[in-house]
Each structure stands twice: as C-alpha cells, then as structure tokens.
Design a protein around this motif. Structure first.
Motif, PDB file in Angstrom:
ATOM      1  N   ARG A  79     -22.677  -8.401  -2.457  1.00  0.00           N
ATOM      2  CA  ARG A  79     -21.372  -8.088  -1.822  1.00  0.00           C
ATOM      3  C   ARG A  79     -21.054  -8.972  -0.836  1.00  0.00           C
ATOM      4  N   SER A  80     -22.017  -9.274   0.145  1.00  0.00           N
ATOM      5  CA  SER A  80     -21.420 -10.048   1.332  1.00  0.00           C
ATOM      6  C   SER A  80     -22.698 -10.260   2.264  1.00  0.00           C
ATOM      7  N   GLY A  81     -22.570 -11.214   3.261  1.00  0.00           N
ATOM      8  CA  GLY A  81     -23.724 -11.228   4.139  1.00  0.00           C
ATOM      9  C   GLY A  81     -23.263 -11.952   5.534  1.00  0.00           C
ATOM     10  N   LEU A  82     -24.110 -11.894   6.673  1.00  0.00           N
ATOM     11  CA  LEU A  82     -23.576 -12.658   7.757  1.00  0.00           C
ATOM     12  C   LEU A  82     -24.955 -13.093   8.545  1.00  0.00           C
ATOM     13  N   VAL A  83     -24.720 -14.404   9.054  1.00  0.00           N
ATOM     14  CA  VAL A  83     -25.794 -14.713   9.916  1.00  0.00           C
ATOM     15  C   VAL A  83     -25.409 -14.471  11.226  1.00  0.00           C
ATOM     16  N   LEU A  84     -26.271 -13.582  11.910  1.00  0.00           N
ATOM     17  CA  LEU A  84     -26.002 -13.105  13.295  1.00  0.00           C
ATOM     18  C   LEU A  84     -26.771 -13.880  14.509  1.00  0.00           C
ATOM     19  N   THR A  85     -26.127 -14.159  15.274  1.00  0.00           N
ATOM     20  CA  THR A  85     -26.662 -14.669  16.703  1.00  0.00           C
ATOM     21  C   THR A  85     -26.113 -14.045  17.917  1.00  0.00           C
ATOM     22  N   SER A  86     -27.060 -14.254  18.709  1.00  0.00           N
ATOM     23  CA  SER A  86     -26.439 -13.572  20.228  1.00  0.00           C
ATOM     24  C   SER A  86     -26.884 -14.295  21.361  1.00  0.00           C
TER      25      SER A  86
END
Length: 356
Positions: A79-86
């Motif tokens: 469906r979808s995906g994200l690369v997360l950073t903070s």
C-alpha cells in the motif's frame, strides 16, 4: 538504479551483521549499573512527562525498488511506506506498534524503555506522515523510568481494553499498565509469569505478546513468544499465561527464522513476524499464519508463510506488526523496523493489504 540498490544492500547487510555481533555485547554492558548512552536515552532516569517531538517522513514509492509495478508479495499487496527520522535523540529502536481500529492513532515501543504515541496521516490509502507525536519514558512500579532499574529491552506490546502489557526481553519479565490511570504516565506492575520464562536466553527471550479477546478460543490468555528460546527439539518456546488453559507450547522453527512480533487477526488467526540474518544471504523477513485453535499446552504449532522479503525489497530490521480492518473491509498490516540507533539502518513504517 543498480548502483543505488547495491549500496543499500551493502549498508543493510553491514548493519545487520554489526547488530548480530555488537548489539548483544552492548546490551549486556548496559546493565543496572550502566545505562545506555545519553544520545539514545529518552530520559535521564527522572523525567516522567511526555514531550512533543517532530518526526519527518519520506515516502517509499515502491516496496520493490527494481520494479515499481510489482505490488503483490505472497498474500500481501503493498500500500505505502515511510522512512522516519527525527532530531529527537531518543527516537528509534522501535520494536512494537499497535494501532487503533481506524489505523490512525498509534502507540509504539522503543527498546530503550520509551513510549511513542501519535497519529498516522493518510492521503487516500497512502501514509504521508506522522502528527502529534509524543515521547515518554516507560514507568515502573515506583513511578520512575524503568531504565533506572537497568530494564532497557522493552521489545513486545499487547493491548487489552485499557490495559497494556510490555515484555522486557533482557530480564524476561512483563509489566501491565492501566492506561485509564494516566495513559503513558501510568505505572507498570509486574505480571506473574511461568518460572520457565526466566530461563529464556537474555538476548533472545520474550519478543512478542498478544492478548486473546473475548469470543475467540483461549479468550483472556496472554500469549508470550520468545525470539529464540529453544526447546529440546530446537523449536521456539512460547507460553499461555492466564486464560482457560495456561501452559507452554512450541512454534516450529524453520530456515533459521526467529520471532520478532505477532498479531491476532479479527478472523482469529495468529500472524507471526519472523526475521533471519546470514552473512551469505543477508537479512530476510517472513510472516507465518497460525490457526489459533491449534495452540494449546504441549502443542507444536506451524503454519504457512504468507509473505517473505529480503534485501531486494525495502526492508530493514523489521520488529513490529499490527493489523486493522478498513471501512471497505480490507485487512491492513503495518510493519515497523528497529534501526538499533545506527546511522546505517532505517526506521521504516510499511503497510500492506492482505489479499488472501
């Protein structure tokens, strides 16, 4: 494309290898007398209030970077995906995630003793970002962060109405939280566990927790699965805690996969997320489907793999899985990765639709 893929493959293999070799030693050193490095800690053992943080999200347009038209993977459809950073120093190490019935609000665990809560933002059916994210330390029975006790490996999470159960792999114990008493500010109370739980390997112990809801076989049972606690036949040890028939059972271990999380579908089937690492083949993940009625004390359970992926796809150290059902009736699986607070690993949030 081939150059980028090769570079990504090298980084992921290197990261997994470093984790397999270095992380156990680091974690053992981070005992009650030596907390994690400040840069990876959510708190300084005294801060108990949640803090708002910003998490940036970069879309992953295709699970298969070699072929963007490829969306079917086993019984799942990407469906979808994200690369997360903070920039928040404690963000990372995500080892478990649970979503609300709409797949929007979430609560996740860091294996460094922290909660992360927030909301997934969608555009249509695709995830596009996170909002309202807060970080908070997990509190023990004394109201202090569990890291003050040397409890860091918060690896597994199960929800049961207002109660949350958190498994601590390093000490092989489970805490229960009553979220009606302050949500992430609530204090955890130790759950009595079978004596055999304490005999699990300290770095391969409790890795997945599921509570069976009313109306299903084993209703009221806390199912606790080990990452690589092995029985005499080399199969994975698991426990039924409370409920109508407490006891111990095993999950057949095949192809060197270890358990990293589990989720119970509305249909009653148990999905087990597994992973493996090899210097030859690299990192692999798999999801197996186990029929809940087959789980009972003394049983050896097994089930078909409905999904497999390796470094040819957009994976990392996948450690968390959850499921929800959309208004259209689709069952959506959400997977999250533990970046081990490493510069060469990623925090991924992936979603798939079950199509079989």
């Amino acid at each position: 494309m081939r150059t980028n893929l090769s570079r990504r493959r090298f980084l992921q293999v290197s990261a997994a290898g470093l984790s397999a070799i270095a992380v156990p030693g680091i974690a053992c050193a981070q005992s009650a007398t030596q907390p994690p490095a400040k840069s990876a800690a959510i708190d300084e053992h005294s801060v108990t209030a949640p803090v708002s943080i910003e998490v940036n999200a970069r879309p992953i347009p295709s699970f298969d970077p070699r072929d963007h038209s490829h969306i079917r993977f086993g019984s799942l459809e990407y469906r979808s995906g994200l690369v997360l950073t903070s920039s928040f120093p404690g963000f990372g190490g995500l080892s478990a995630i649970r979503l609300d019935a709409r797949g929007e609000r979430f609560i996740a665990l860091s294996d460094r003793g922290g909660w992360f809560t927030g909301r997934i933002v969608y555009s249509g059916r695709a995830m596009v970002g996170l909002k309202d994210v807060e970080a908070a330390p997990i509190l023990g029975p004394d109201g202090k962060p569990i890291t003050a006790r040397g409890w860091y490996d918060s690896e597994s999470l199960a929800l049961d109405r207002q109660f949350a159960y958190v498994g601590l792999e390093r000490v092989n114990q489970v805490l229960r939280f009553d979220f009606s008493e302050g949500f992430t500010r609530s204090r955890g109370e130790l759950v009595p566990m079978p004596p055999a739980v304490k005999k699990l390997p300290h770095n391969k112990g409790l890795e997945a927790l599921v509570v069976v809801p009313h109306g299903l076989p084993l209703a009221g049972t806390l199912i606790a699965l080990s990452e690589r606690g092995l029985d005499r036949d080399g199969n994975l040890i698991a426990f039924l805690v409370g409920g109508p028939s407490p006891g111990q059972f095993s999950v057949r271990r095949t192809a060197n996969f270890d358990i990293s999380d589990a989720v119970l579908l509305a249909s009653g089937d148990l999905l087990i997320l597994e992973r493996k690492f090899s210097w030859i083949s690299g990192v692999g993940i798999r999801i197996r489907r186990i029929a809940l009625p087959s789980i009972m004390p003394g049983a050896l359970v097994d089930g078909p793999a409905i999904f497999e992926a390796d470094l040819g796809e957009e994976i990392d150290n996948m450690e968390g899985i959850d499921a929800y059902v959309t208004a259209e009736g689709d069952t959506v699986l959400t997977l999250v990765s533990d970046d081990n607070f490493s510069l060469i690993q990623r925090t991924l949030l992936l979603q798939f639709t079950m199509v079989e």
